[in-house]
Design a protein around this motif. Structure first.
Motif, PDB file in Angstrom:
ATOM      1  N   SER A  16      58.399  90.398  30.766  1.00  0.00           N
ATOM      2  CA  SER A  16      58.028  91.295  29.680  1.00  0.00           C
ATOM      3  C   SER A  16      59.219  92.198  29.412  1.00  0.00           C
ATOM      4  CB  SER A  16      56.792  92.116  30.053  1.00  0.00           C
ATOM      5  OG  SER A  16      57.080  92.971  31.137  1.00  0.00           O
ATOM      6  N   ASP A  17      59.345  92.637  28.166  1.00  0.00           N
ATOM      7  CA  ASP A  17      60.535  93.364  27.732  1.00  0.00           C
ATOM      8  C   ASP A  17      60.106  94.558  26.892  1.00  0.00           C
ATOM      9  OD1 ASP A  17      62.880  94.166  26.244  1.00  0.00           O
ATOM     10  OD2 ASP A  17      63.807  92.260  26.777  1.00  0.00           O
ATOM     11  N   THR A  18      60.312  95.760  27.428  1.00  0.00           N
ATOM     12  CA  THR A  18      59.952  96.986  26.720  1.00  0.00           C
ATOM     13  C   THR A  18      61.204  97.716  26.230  1.00  0.00           C
ATOM     14  OG1 THR A  18      58.008  97.171  28.136  1.00  0.00           O
ATOM     15  CG2 THR A  18      58.624  99.144  26.925  1.00  0.00           C
ATOM     16  N   GLY A  19      62.307  97.536  26.987  1.00  0.00           N
ATOM     17  CA  GLY A  19      63.568  98.168  26.582  1.00  0.00           C
ATOM     18  C   GLY A  19      64.766  97.310  26.954  1.00  0.00           C
ATOM     19  N   GLY A  20      64.495  96.094  27.398  1.00  0.00           N
ATOM     20  CA  GLY A  20      65.565  95.191  27.812  1.00  0.00           C
ATOM     21  C   GLY A  20      65.229  94.419  29.072  1.00  0.00           C
ATOM     22  N   SER A  21      63.971  94.512  29.488  1.00  0.00           N
ATOM     23  CA  SER A  21      63.545  94.003  30.796  1.00  0.00           C
ATOM     24  C   SER A  21      63.540  92.486  30.943  1.00  0.00           C
ATOM     25  CB  SER A  21      62.159  94.540  31.146  1.00  0.00           C
ATOM     26  OG  SER A  21      62.251  95.871  31.575  1.00  0.00           O
ATOM     27  N   ILE A  22      63.723  91.749  29.856  1.00  0.00           N
ATOM     28  CA  ILE A  22      63.948  90.306  29.972  1.00  0.00           C
ATOM     29  C   ILE A  22      65.446  90.026  29.873  1.00  0.00           C
ATOM     30  CG2 ILE A  22      63.733  88.113  28.715  1.00  0.00           C
ATOM     31  CD1 ILE A  22      60.856  88.930  28.001  1.00  0.00           C
ATOM     32  N   ARG A  23      66.084  90.685  28.917  1.00  0.00           N
ATOM     33  CA  ARG A  23      67.482  90.344  28.592  1.00  0.00           C
ATOM     34  C   ARG A  23      68.478  90.831  29.639  1.00  0.00           C
ATOM     35  NH1 ARG A  23      67.090  93.571  23.477  1.00  0.00           N
ATOM     36  NH2 ARG A  23      65.160  94.224  24.495  1.00  0.00           N
ATOM     37  N   GLN A  24      68.292  92.046  30.149  1.00  0.00           N
ATOM     38  CA  GLN A  24      69.271  92.569  31.115  1.00  0.00           C
ATOM     39  C   GLN A  24      69.258  91.787  32.432  1.00  0.00           C
ATOM     40  OE1 GLN A  24      68.440  94.468  33.954  1.00  0.00           O
ATOM     41  NE2 GLN A  24      69.897  96.154  34.196  1.00  0.00           N
ATOM     42  N   SER A  29      71.580 107.580  34.697  1.00  0.00           N
ATOM     43  CA  SER A  29      72.580 106.508  34.703  1.00  0.00           C
ATOM     44  C   SER A  29      71.889 105.145  34.699  1.00  0.00           C
ATOM     45  CB  SER A  29      73.531 106.634  35.894  1.00  0.00           C
ATOM     46  OG  SER A  29      72.941 106.127  37.066  1.00  0.00           O
ATOM     47  N   MET A  30      70.710 105.070  35.314  1.00  0.00           N
ATOM     48  CA  MET A  30      69.930 103.833  35.258  1.00  0.00           C
ATOM     49  C   MET A  30      69.421 103.602  33.832  1.00  0.00           C
ATOM     50  SD  MET A  30      68.800 101.421  37.390  1.00  0.00           S
ATOM     51  CE  MET A  30      68.216 101.845  39.029  1.00  0.00           C
ATOM     52  N   TYR A  31      69.002 104.671  33.183  1.00  0.00           N
ATOM     53  CA  TYR A  31      68.488 104.544  31.823  1.00  0.00           C
ATOM     54  C   TYR A  31      69.579 104.050  30.866  1.00  0.00           C
ATOM     55  CZ  TYR A  31      64.410 107.317  33.325  1.00  0.00           C
ATOM     56  OH  TYR A  31      63.281 107.774  33.965  1.00  0.00           O
ATOM     57  N   LEU A  32      70.841 104.458  31.120  1.00  0.00           N
ATOM     58  CA  LEU A  32      71.941 104.070  30.236  1.00  0.00           C
ATOM     59  C   LEU A  32      72.203 102.558  30.255  1.00  0.00           C
ATOM     60  CD1 LEU A  32      74.338 107.084  30.847  1.00  0.00           C
ATOM     61  CD2 LEU A  32      73.161 106.543  28.713  1.00  0.00           C
ATOM     62  N   GLU A  33      71.678 101.878  31.291  1.00  0.00           N
ATOM     63  CA  GLU A  33      71.745 100.424  31.349  1.00  0.00           C
ATOM     64  C   GLU A  33      71.133  99.767  30.096  1.00  0.00           C
ATOM     65  OE1 GLU A  33      72.648  97.711  33.348  1.00  0.00           O
ATOM     66  OE2 GLU A  33      74.037  99.278  33.963  1.00  0.00           O
ATOM     67  N   ASP A  34      70.183 100.467  29.492  1.00  0.00           N
ATOM     68  CA  ASP A  34      69.416  99.897  28.365  1.00  0.00           C
ATOM     69  C   ASP A  34      70.067 100.148  27.017  1.00  0.00           C
ATOM     70  OD1 ASP A  34      67.509  99.268  30.291  1.00  0.00           O
ATOM     71  OD2 ASP A  34      66.316 101.061  29.922  1.00  0.00           O
ATOM     72  N   ILE A  35      71.254 100.726  27.018  1.00  0.00           N
ATOM     73  CA  ILE A  35      71.869 101.215  25.779  1.00  0.00           C
ATOM     74  C   ILE A  35      71.918 100.154  24.663  1.00  0.00           C
ATOM     75  CG2 ILE A  35      74.271 100.767  26.568  1.00  0.00           C
ATOM     76  CD1 ILE A  35      73.755 103.991  24.933  1.00  0.00           C
ATOM     77  N   PHE A  36      72.229  98.907  25.000  1.00  0.00           N
ATOM     78  CA  PHE A  36      72.348  97.862  23.963  1.00  0.00           C
ATOM     79  C   PHE A  36      71.031  97.137  23.705  1.00  0.00           C
ATOM     80  CE2 PHE A  36      76.815  97.802  25.681  1.00  0.00           C
ATOM     81  CZ  PHE A  36      77.356  98.477  24.603  1.00  0.00           C
ATOM     82  N   THR A  37      70.133  97.175  24.685  1.00  0.00           N
ATOM     83  CA  THR A  37      68.921  96.361  24.552  1.00  0.00           C
ATOM     84  C   THR A  37      67.768  97.090  23.862  1.00  0.00           C
ATOM     85  OG1 THR A  37      68.476  96.956  26.856  1.00  0.00           O
ATOM     86  CG2 THR A  37      69.290  94.726  26.432  1.00  0.00           C
ATOM     87  N   VAL A  38      67.689  98.418  24.010  1.00  0.00           N
ATOM     88  CA  VAL A  38      66.513  99.121  23.471  1.00  0.00           C
ATOM     89  C   VAL A  38      66.367  98.984  21.954  1.00  0.00           C
ATOM     90  CG1 VAL A  38      66.172 100.881  25.232  1.00  0.00           C
ATOM     91  CG2 VAL A  38      67.721 101.337  23.340  1.00  0.00           C
ATOM     92  N   THR A  39      67.479  98.791  21.249  1.00  0.00           N
ATOM     93  CA  THR A  39      67.386  98.755  19.777  1.00  0.00           C
ATOM     94  C   THR A  39      66.415  97.674  19.297  1.00  0.00           C
ATOM     95  OG1 THR A  39      69.362  97.399  19.758  1.00  0.00           O
ATOM     96  CG2 THR A  39      69.655  99.724  19.310  1.00  0.00           C
ATOM     97  N   ALA A  40      66.403  96.527  19.977  1.00  0.00           N
ATOM     98  CA  ALA A  40      65.504  95.453  19.554  1.00  0.00           C
ATOM     99  C   ALA A  40      64.042  95.843  19.744  1.00  0.00           C
ATOM    100  CB  ALA A  40      65.808  94.166  20.316  1.00  0.00           C
ATOM    101  N   ASN A  41      63.763  96.678  20.728  1.00  0.00           N
ATOM    102  CA  ASN A  41      62.383  97.140  20.932  1.00  0.00           C
ATOM    103  C   ASN A  41      62.038  98.260  19.957  1.00  0.00           C
ATOM    104  OD1 ASN A  41      63.753  96.364  23.662  1.00  0.00           O
ATOM    105  ND2 ASN A  41      61.603  95.835  23.889  1.00  0.00           N
ATOM    106  N   ILE A  42      63.035  99.106  19.672  1.00  0.00           N
ATOM    107  CA  ILE A  42      62.838 100.186  18.698  1.00  0.00           C
ATOM    108  C   ILE A  42      62.559  99.603  17.315  1.00  0.00           C
ATOM    109  CG2 ILE A  42      64.112 102.027  17.472  1.00  0.00           C
ATOM    110  CD1 ILE A  42      63.376 102.896  20.259  1.00  0.00           C
ATOM    111  N   THR A  43      63.299  98.555  16.935  1.00  0.00           N
ATOM    112  CA  THR A  43      63.156  97.973  15.591  1.00  0.00           C
ATOM    113  C   THR A  43      62.095  96.883  15.548  1.00  0.00           C
ATOM    114  OG1 THR A  43      64.822  96.269  16.030  1.00  0.00           O
ATOM    115  CG2 THR A  43      65.613  98.347  15.097  1.00  0.00           C
ATOM    116  N   GLY A  44      61.693  96.349  16.696  1.00  0.00           N
ATOM    117  CA  GLY A  44      60.746  95.232  16.740  1.00  0.00           C
ATOM    118  C   GLY A  44      61.392  93.889  16.442  1.00  0.00           C
TER     119      GLY A  44
END
Lengths: 97, 483
Positions: free
Chosen positions: B173-181, B423-438
Motif C-alpha cells: 500500500s502506498d500513502t506517501g511512497g510506501s510502494i515506490r521507495q 529526516s525520515m519524512y524527507l525520504e518521501d520528498i519525491f513520492t508524496v506528490t503522486a499521493n497529493i495529486t492522486g
C-alpha cells in the motif's frame, strides 16, 4: 513552541496515555515537524480550499440495515475482546443515583 | 526439478506452468524453500501460510483443465494490512497481534478468483507509518542486497520478498511512497496506481484521501498484469473509479495522436537540493540520456508549488491518521487492556498497543485539526494541495510523463534515521506528490550506487496524469528493455 500542557491535552483528546519519559522527546520532535510545515504559511493561496481529490465524489450508502449471514456475523463477533452472550461487553458508563 | 527463480517473471512462470515444465505445487515449494533459507536474516515475512501448498494444488487442477489465467498458480506475498479471510492481519502492530480477518479484501478476492497462491503476509511499518520498516512491532526488514541496510518502507517486507526471490510479486500500500521507495531500495518495480483505481475495501485505512494498493514485481509487465487483475470499480469502495472517470485526461495524452514517443518532463528546479545523493542524480541523468536514445523527447517543466508537497502531506496525512486510528478502541476487536472504567480502557489499550510513530502521528493530526489551528493547517494544506494538482495538470498539457528520482538516496543504514523523524519524512520528498495529486507513479530500477563495497539499487520515478497507467507501463517497459 508546544508546551507540555498542550501535549498532554492532545493526548487526552486522542485517548492515549503518554509515558512521562516520552513527553520531552515528543515535544522536541513536534517542534521540528511543526517548524517544517509552518513554511506553508508563506504560500499565497490562490484557489479556494477544496477537500476532495480528483474526480471522486463523496458517496453515501442508503441508511438501511443490510442483512448479514450468521457466518459473517460470528466471524466479526469472534474478534471482540469480551462478550456477554451475543453482545460485545463494555464497561458501564452511566452511574445510577 | 530445480526452478531458476532468479530469472523467473510472471509471464515466464505462466508459460512454464501451461507447458507443464513444472507444477504450481513445485513452484510454490521452490519459493517456500527460498523463504525458509533467507527469511530468518531478511524478515520479509511475518508469517508463511500453511495453506499455500493446498491452494497451489487447487491451481494445478485449474491449469490442467485449461481454464487457468495469467496469474493462476503464481505465488505472491501480501502486506500485513490487507485482509485474507481466516488469516491474521496485524498491520505489524501489537494492537492487532491476534486479529484474524473476518472477510477478504476486494484485492484478495480478485486475486483468489485468478488462482493466485498466497505465500504469507509481509512485514511493514506499523499501520504503514514509516519509510524503513523499522517501525514494525515485529522487527525490522533488512535489505536483501545489504543486510546492514533497510529495505525501505512502509511496504519493506513486500519489496524485500520479491527481491530475495521469496515471491513472484507482492501487494503493498502506498500513502506517501510506501510502494515506490522500498521498490527503489530493493531494486524491483513498484506501482502506485491512480487514486481510486484499486479498491481499498478490506485494507486498513491510514490516510484515506491518499492511500492506494499496488503491485511490487520484478518487471513492469508483471506489475501491469497484477494491476489489471486488481483494478476496477468496487461497490464496496465509494472512491473507486471506472473507465469513464478520467476519459478526458487520457484522451488528451499527446503521443497517442501520432506515432511519436512520449515526452518526458523534468522539474529541474526541484532537483538541485543538497539533500540528494550524488549517485542518485548521476543515475537519473543517465536514465534521461537512455530515454533520449530511445526516441523520447526530454523537456523541462515548472511545478511552482511542488516544494510544498511534503509539508501538505505532513498535515493532511496525520489529520486523516488521527481519525482513522480512532477505531482501535480495545472494545470491538484487537487488543484490550483493562482500566478502572470505560475511558481508562481506551487510554491503557492504546498506550500498550500502538508504537511511537503511530502515537506521534495521531497527536500531530489531533493538533492540526484542533479548533484554532484548523484553518492555518488543514484548510491551508488542502488549498495548496489543489494548487499542486493544478500545476501537474498544467504540466501534463505539454508532456506525457514527469520523471524524478524515486528517493533522494539509496537504502540507508538500519538505525541511521530513527532518532530524527523529520529526516525520515524527507525520504518521501519525491513520492508524496503522486499521493497529493492522486496521479499514478511507478519506480523502476535505473542504476546502482557503490556504498561500503555493495551495489545498492537506485530507482527512477515516472508519473503520468490521472488514469494514464498505460503511458507509464509503455515507457517503463521500453526503459528496462523488457517484454
Amino acid at each position: 513552541m508546544i508546551t507540555i500542557k498542550e501535549l498532554e491535552h492532545l493526548a487526552v483528546l486522542s485517548r492515549i496515555e503518554l509515558a512521562e519519559e516520552d513527553k520531552k522527546s515528543l515535544i522536541k520532535e513536534f517542534d521540528s515537524i511543526l517548524a517544517y510545515v509552518d513554511q506553508l504559511k508563506k504560500v499565497k493561496v490562490s484557489t479556494a480550499a477544496e477537500d476532495r481529490v480528483g474526480a471522486v465524489k463523496n458517496v453515501s450508502r442508503r441508511d438501511l440495515a443490510e442483512p448479514i449471514s450468521k457466518e459473517d456475523r460470528d466471524r466479526l463477533m469472534a474478534e471482540a475482546p469480551e462478550m456477554v452472550g451475543e453482545f460485545v461487553a463494555v464497561k458501564k458508563i452511566i452511574e445510577q443515583d | 526439478m530445480k526452478i531458476n527463480l532468479k530469472d523467473l517473471t510472471i509471464l515466464k512462470a505462466h508459460e512454464a506452468l501451461k507447458r507443464g515444465d513444472f507444477t504450481a505445487v513445485e513452484l510454490t515449494q521452490a519459493y517456500l524453500d527460498e523463504i525458509k533459507k533467507k527469511n530468518k536474516d531478511v524478515n520479509a515475512y511475518l508469517e508463511v501460510f500453511d495453506v499455500a501448498i493446498e491452494s497451489a494444488k487447487a491451481a494445478d487442477k485449474i491449469i490442467k483443465s485449461g481454464k487457468g489465467g495469467m496469474l493462476t498458480g503464481i505465488p505472491c506475498g501480501i502486506k500485513d494490512n490487507i485482509l485474507i479471510q481466516g488469516q491474521i492481519a496485524s498491520a505489524a502492530s501489537n494492537i492487532l497481534q491476534k486479529y484474524r480477518a473476518p472477510y477478504d479484501a476486494t484485492v484478495t478476492s480478485r486475486l483468489k478468483a485468478e488462482g493466485v497462491v498466497f505465500l504469507g503476509r509481509t512485514n511493514m511499518d506499523e499501520f504503514a507509518m514509516g519509510g524503513s520498516t523499522e517501525n514494525s512491532a515485529y522487527g525490522v526488514t533488512k535489505n536483501p542486497l545489504d543486510l546492514n541496510r533497510v529495505a525501505g518502507g512502509s511496504s519493506g517486507g513486500s519489496a524485500a520478498a520479491v527481491a530475495m526471490d521469496g515471491a513472484l510479486f507482492a501487494l503493498g500500500s502506498d500513502t506517501g511512497g510506501s510502494i515506490r521507495q522500498p521498490a527503489s531500495f530493493c531494486g524491483v518495480v513498484g506501482l502506485k496506481p491512480t487514486y481510486g483505481a484499486v479498491s481499498r475495501y478490506g485494507v486498513m485505512a491510514m490516510g484515506s484521501s491518499l492511500d492506494q494498493i499496488g503491485p511490487i514485481g520484478k518487471t513492469v509487465s508483471d506489475c501491469e498484469i497484477v494491476f489489471n487483475a486488481i483494478r476496477g470499480k468496487d461497490i464496496k469502495d465509494g472512491t473507486t473509479i471506472d473507465e469513464q472517470t478520467y476519459k478526458y485526461q487520457i484522451s488528451n495524452i499527446k503521443y497517442q495522436s501520432g506515432d511519436r514517443k512520449p515526452t518526458i518532463g523534468v522539474p529541474r528546479h526541484f532537483l538541485g537540493g543538497d539533500g540528494i545523493d550524488k549517485s542518485v542524480m548521476e543515475a537519473f541523468e543517465k536514465s534521461l540520456v537512455q530515454f533520449k536514445e530511445k526516441g523520447y523527447e526530454i523537456k523541462e517543466v515548472k511545478l511552482p508549488n511542488i516544494s510544498y508537497a511534503l509539508m501538505v502531506y505532513y498535515i493532511v496525512m496525520p489529520a486523516e491518521v488521527s481519525s482513522n486510528m480512532a477505531r482501535y478502541d480495545g472494545m470491538r476487536f484487537g487488543l484490550h487492556v483493562d482500566g478502572k472504567d470505560g475511558i481508562e480502557d481506551y487510554f491503557k489499550t492504546r498506550k500498550a498497543g500502538l508504537g511511537r510513530e503511530v502515537i506521534r502521528r495521531i497527536l500531530l493530526g489531533t493538533y492540526v485539526l484542533s479548533s484554532g489551528y484548523y484553518d492555518a493547517y488543514y484548510n491551508r494544506a488542502n488549498a495548496v494541495r489543489r494548487m499542486i494538482t493544478n500545476d501537474f495538470l498544467k504540466a501534463f498539457e505539454s508532456v506525457d510523463l514527469i520523471a524524478t528520482p524515486t528517493a533522494p538516496s539509496p537504502a540507508f543504514k538500519i538505525g541511521e534515521k530513527t532518532s530524527d523523524p523529520l529526516s525520515m519524512y524527507l525520504e518521501d520528498i519525491f513520492t508524496v506528490t503522486a499521493n497529493i495529486t492522486g496521479m499514478p507513479a511507478i519506480s523502476v530500477p535505473c542504476g546502482f550506487a557503490k556504498k561500503d563495497g555493495k551495489d545498492l539499487p537506485i530507482g527512477l520515478q515516472l508519473t503520468a496524469t490521472h488514469g494514464a497507467e498505460e503511458t507509464i507501463f509503455r515507457a517503463g517497459k521500453e526503459f528496462l528493455g523488457s517484454e
